[in-house]
Enzyme design. Structure first.
Site, PDB file in Angstrom:
ATOM      1  N   HIS A 272      -3.873   1.591 -45.946  1.00 26.23           N
ATOM      2  CA  HIS A 272      -3.013   2.338 -44.999  1.00 26.23           C
ATOM      3  C   HIS A 272      -1.541   2.258 -45.410  1.00 26.23           C
ATOM      4  O   HIS A 272      -0.648   2.169 -44.565  1.00 26.23           O
ATOM      5  CB  HIS A 272      -3.175   1.813 -43.570  1.00 26.23           C
ATOM      6  CG  HIS A 272      -4.551   2.001 -43.003  1.00 26.23           C
ATOM      7  ND1 HIS A 272      -4.893   3.067 -42.206  1.00 26.23           N
ATOM      8  CD2 HIS A 272      -5.679   1.263 -43.124  1.00 26.23           C
ATOM      9  CE1 HIS A 272      -6.160   2.966 -41.845  1.00 26.23           C
ATOM     10  NE2 HIS A 272      -6.667   1.882 -42.392  1.00 26.23           N
TER      11      HIS A 272
ATOM     12  N   ASN B 220      -8.758   4.642 -35.910  1.00 23.86           N
ATOM     13  CA  ASN B 220      -8.793   5.689 -36.935  1.00 23.86           C
ATOM     14  C   ASN B 220      -9.062   7.039 -36.285  1.00 23.86           C
ATOM     15  O   ASN B 220      -9.360   7.105 -35.091  1.00 23.86           O
ATOM     16  CB  ASN B 220      -9.911   5.393 -37.943  1.00 23.86           C
ATOM     17  CG  ASN B 220      -9.520   4.341 -38.978  1.00 23.86           C
ATOM     18  OD1 ASN B 220      -8.338   4.095 -39.205  1.00 23.86           O
ATOM     19  ND2 ASN B 220     -10.517   3.731 -39.590  1.00 23.86           N
TER      20      ASN B 220
ATOM     21  N   HIS C 232      -2.007  -5.424 -35.057  1.00 20.17           N
ATOM     22  CA  HIS C 232      -3.039  -6.471 -35.135  1.00 20.17           C
ATOM     23  C   HIS C 232      -4.053  -6.233 -34.024  1.00 20.17           C
ATOM     24  O   HIS C 232      -3.687  -6.154 -32.847  1.00 20.17           O
ATOM     25  CB  HIS C 232      -2.373  -7.839 -34.963  1.00 20.17           C
ATOM     26  CG  HIS C 232      -3.316  -8.994 -35.103  1.00 20.17           C
ATOM     27  ND1 HIS C 232      -4.620  -8.858 -35.531  1.00 20.17           N
ATOM     28  CD2 HIS C 232      -3.137 -10.324 -34.887  1.00 20.17           C
ATOM     29  CE1 HIS C 232      -5.198 -10.042 -35.555  1.00 20.17           C
ATOM     30  NE2 HIS C 232      -4.330 -10.944 -35.173  1.00 20.17           N
TER      31      HIS C 232
ATOM     32  N   TYR D 155      -5.408  -9.360 -39.940  1.00 22.78           N
ATOM     33  CA  TYR D 155      -4.128  -8.671 -39.712  1.00 22.78           C
ATOM     34  C   TYR D 155      -2.908  -9.600 -39.737  1.00 22.78           C
ATOM     35  O   TYR D 155      -1.892  -9.273 -40.330  1.00 22.78           O
ATOM     36  CB  TYR D 155      -4.188  -7.827 -38.432  1.00 22.78           C
ATOM     37  CG  TYR D 155      -5.047  -6.587 -38.650  1.00 22.78           C
ATOM     38  CD1 TYR D 155      -6.430  -6.694 -38.755  1.00 22.78           C
ATOM     39  CD2 TYR D 155      -4.484  -5.345 -38.804  1.00 22.78           C
ATOM     40  CE1 TYR D 155      -7.221  -5.583 -38.998  1.00 22.78           C
ATOM     41  CE2 TYR D 155      -5.274  -4.225 -39.044  1.00 22.78           C
ATOM     42  CZ  TYR D 155      -6.636  -4.350 -39.135  1.00 22.78           C
ATOM     43  OH  TYR D 155      -7.415  -3.259 -39.386  1.00 22.78           O
TER      44      TYR D 155
END
Ligand code: HDD
Length: 727
Positions: A79, A152, A343, A366
């Site tokens: 990403h 997503n 996160h 994360y």
């Protein structure tokens, strides 16, 4: 023009931008060093003599170069390419029955949000339009702390267990020996991995669909993917899946178009988002929830803890519970969009996790990634990552600590500070984990309830419209066609036979392969080597699953608006001003952006000698930047355009990409110069699929109305069937 309310928001945003701490803007200030010393000469380094060497003593030079040398931080491992925006979220009705989260129960609250959209595979500077999943990460700055919904634009994922994430990403990223290809899944290592991972099949259907090439970030759905928990004030829990539904509908571009946009404007999505917000066309999504009572956990054919499965909306409807509006662009890309740290583990009281093994693994990853990317444990103090409520704890020190903690104590319990900071009871807002009962043995295995890898892939495929199915076939032929190793292609055909025989044979035909009579069962690496395979047969179905699920097809999305769509008006000197402006005004009144594109910049002189400003020339514009094209009349303009290869190409491409095209009857010659118009059936009457979305009329007002309806349809995919149009 933005309306009154929008203008007010834009003005308030300016104030917010000025008030926030850490903001700097030089307005008539003197340039200084970082130590605040005014600089007298920022153009010459300090030298021993006019032509002499630079002196080490030059602290101004050293400071400037040192800072520059350290400007880069590691890009995100996935990403990396992203675009962000600020906004607000407000819930419609209190959800207190299900959750105690304040931002989901207090209807008067406007919760600030920061959203970052992204692609997954490409580097930070890669194109916005690869075939890829799009990240849709939302940071809610709630009064009870930060909640990150890190989702997503597809509701499922490639893998079921986070331990496979590095493998998946190594497979999709550029190949390790030569770092090729950039931002593309169409290469051997990706499909090698996928062909050996039957659990990825459902996600592959989504990735090969048009969802992977969105028209705009503003026209994508978003999904939390995992099943989460909501927990109410009585500590009662239910399961929840989160959805974002864009009010502009879900729309995509054509694959040929995506590839061309990637060359002509790799920032296409970033620019589109930025410009929409700057112009007061604030993107909006409704937050949807699918709620499953605790008692129904085992009611479905699939496991709620399996991230490769959706809950079909026919089984559990999506309730729309609130709205998010993005209304402010970041001031500084690096400080905000690059440094934002999401996160999945950032939750607030009222939201909790499930045991989805993908989710559980993410809980580790994360924070870990931010430590290397942002350089230490104080990344939460970076302005974009700070909660809006105060932070008090005994954490101290570390690289780049910003907070100046006062007093003597940094431990608990303490008496020197009266026990501060104190713990909060649950009733006072203290976070308590849901008391889920777990009674188990330690085991490195996957549940048998995770082993049906194909039913939902088939459900997705069956739910698509015919053009969408064709696009999936084309995408698979493209992607696998770029795979050099024939065995990998063949293995994928084997997987596709499990989804749909016809799909498999169409893809096989395109690749020059055969579909085997008795395809081998896909290898399943998630079954332990020494296990009894019978233990991993999918369970027989329990509840009737729908044959098709309408919301899975983009053909069923909202198509009632042309707001923010971009329309090119092709014109040249001698254009009929009325024929151009009537349509332009009608389009703008409907909320679209209409731009005059001409052979040259500046103004064009209309037939009645009025000057019409040109927004782009054929050199700086391209058909792929627009949703529709209109050609006004005016004999000189028409003569110029019909003889201009760029203008004709513009129209040919628009037709090939299935866009609405309109021409005033007096400009039909320009259409006649195109490939498609010549080749259209003699019968150019209404009702012919190939003529749909092609409008010719001598009544500019009537034409504008029909044109607006056509643009709202987004695309006329049926046109692709004959595949006769070069572009
Ligand atoms: Fe992830 C970033 C979404 C599985 C590890 N992920 C990242 C971002 C999004 C997602 C939107 C970008 C956030 C931003 O804009 O900064 N990831 C997902 C979804 C997943 C998923 C929807 C499956 C349902 N991710 C996943 C797994 C792992 C990671 C299984 C590792 C075990 N993801 C990361 C990461 C990243 C990340 C390495 C890279 C940059 C970052 O976190 O901040 O930690």
């Amino acid at each position: 023009m933005p309306g009154k309310k929008t203008t007010k928001v834009l003005e308030e945003n300016k104030k917010i931008a000025e008030l926030s701490p850490n903001k700097e803007e030089s307005t008539g200030e003197i340039i200084t060093t970082n130590t605040g010393v005014k600089i007298n000469d920022d153009h010459n380094s300090l030298k021993a003599g006019e032509r002499g060497p630079t002196l080490m003593e030059d602290f101004i030079f050293r400071e400037k170069i040192t800072h520059f040398d350290h400007e880069r931080i590691p890009e995100r491992v996935v990403h990396a390419r992203g675009s962000g925006a600020h906004g607000v979220f407000q819930v419609y009705e209190s959800m207190e029955k299900y959750t105690k989260a304040g931002f989901l129960t207090d209807t008067s609250r406007e919760t600030p949000v920061f959203v970052r959209f992204s692609t997954v595979a490409g580097s930070r500077g890669s194109t916005d339009l690869p075939r890829d999943v799009r990240g849709f990460a939302v940071k809610f700055y709630t009064e009870e702390g930060i909640f990150d919904l890190v989702g997503n634009n597809m509701p499922v994922f490639f893998i079921q267990d986070a331990i496979k994430f590095p493998d998946l990403i190594h497979a999709v990223k550029p190949e390790q020996h030569n770092e090729i290809p950039q931002a593309a899944s169409a290469h051997d290592t990706f499909w090698d991995f996928i062909s050996l991972m039957p659990e990825s099949t459902h996600m592959i259907m989504w990735l090969m669909s048009d969802r992977a090439i969105p028209r705009s970030l503003r026209m994508m759905e978003g999904f939390g993917v995992h099943t989460f928990r909501l927990v109410n004030a009585n500590n009662e829990s239910c399961f929840v899946k989160f959805h974002w539904k864009p009010l502009l509908g879900v729309h995509s571009v054509a694959w040929d178009e995506a590839q061309k946009i990637s060359g002509k404007d790799p920032d296409f999505h970033r620019r589109d988002l930025w410009e929409a917000i700057e112009s007061g066309n604030f993107p909006e999504w409704e937050l949807g929830v699918q709620i499953v009572p605790e008692a129904d956990e085992h009611k479905f054919d699939f496991d709620l803890l399996d991230s490769t499965k959706i809950i079909p909306e026919e089984l559990v409807p999506v309730q729309r519970i609130g709205k998010m509006t993005l209304n402010r662009n970041p001031d500084n890309f690096f400080a905000e969009t690059e440094q934002v740290a999401f996160h999945i583990g950032h939750v607030v009281p009222g939201i909790d996790f499930t045991n989805d093994p993908l989710l559980q693994g993410r809980l580790f990853s994360y924070t870990d990634t931010q430590l290397i990317r942002l350089g230490g444990p104080n990344f939460q103090e970076i302005p974009i990552n700070r909660p809006i409520n105060p932070v008090h704890n005994n954490q101290r020190d570390g690289y780049m600590r910003q907070t100046i903690n006062r007093g003597r104590t940094a431990y608990s319990p303490n008496s020197l500070r009266g026990g501060d900071p104190a713990q909060a009871k649950a009733a006072e807002g203290g976070f308590t984990s849901y008391t889920e009962r777990i009674d188990a043995v330690k085991i490195r295995e996957r549940s048998r309830s995770f082993f049906d890898h194909f039913s939902q892939a088939t459900l997705f495929y069956n739910s698509q419209s015919d053009p969408e199915k064709q696009h999936i076939v084309d995408a698979l032929r493209f992607e696998l066609g770029k795979v050099d190793t024939v065995e990998i292609r063949q293995r994928m055909i084997g997987i596709l036979t499990q989804v749909d025989k016809d799909l498999a044979s169409q893809v096989a035909y395109g690749l020059g392969l055969e579909v085997p009579e008795e395809p081998e069962k896909p290898i399943n690496h998630s079954v332990p080597a020494d296990a009894d395979p019978a233990k991993y047969e999918p369970f027989p179905p329990k509840t009737p699953v729908p044959d098709i699920s309408a919301p899975l097809s983009m053909a069923n999305t909202v198509k009632d608006s042309i707001k923010t769509r971009k329309i090119a008006l092709l014109a040249a000197d001698g254009v009929d001003a009325a024929s151009l402006t009537t349509v332009k005004k009608a389009l703008e009144a409907a909320g679209a952006i209409a731009e005059v594109v001409a052979p040259h910049l500046g103004d064009i002189i209309a037939a009645d000698d009025t000057l019409i400003p040109v927004v782009k020339s054929f050199l700086t514009a391209a058909s792929v930047f627009y949703d529709a094209i209109y050609v006004p009349s005016g004999s000189n303009s028409v003569a110029t355009l019909e003889a201009d290869a760029d203008a004709v190409h513009f129209l040919n491409e628009a037709y090939r990409h299935c866009k609405a095209i309109a021409a005033h009857a007096g400009a039909v010659q320009v259409l006649e110069a195109t490939y498609f118009f010549k080749k259209l059936p003699e019968d150019k009457s209404e009702g012919s699929a190939l003529m749909e979305g092609v409008i010719v009329s001598d009544d500019a007002t009537g034409l504008a109305n029909t044109f607006i309806k056509a643009i709202a349809q987004h695309r006329f995919w049926e046109r692709e069937k004959p595949r006769r149009v070069p572009a």
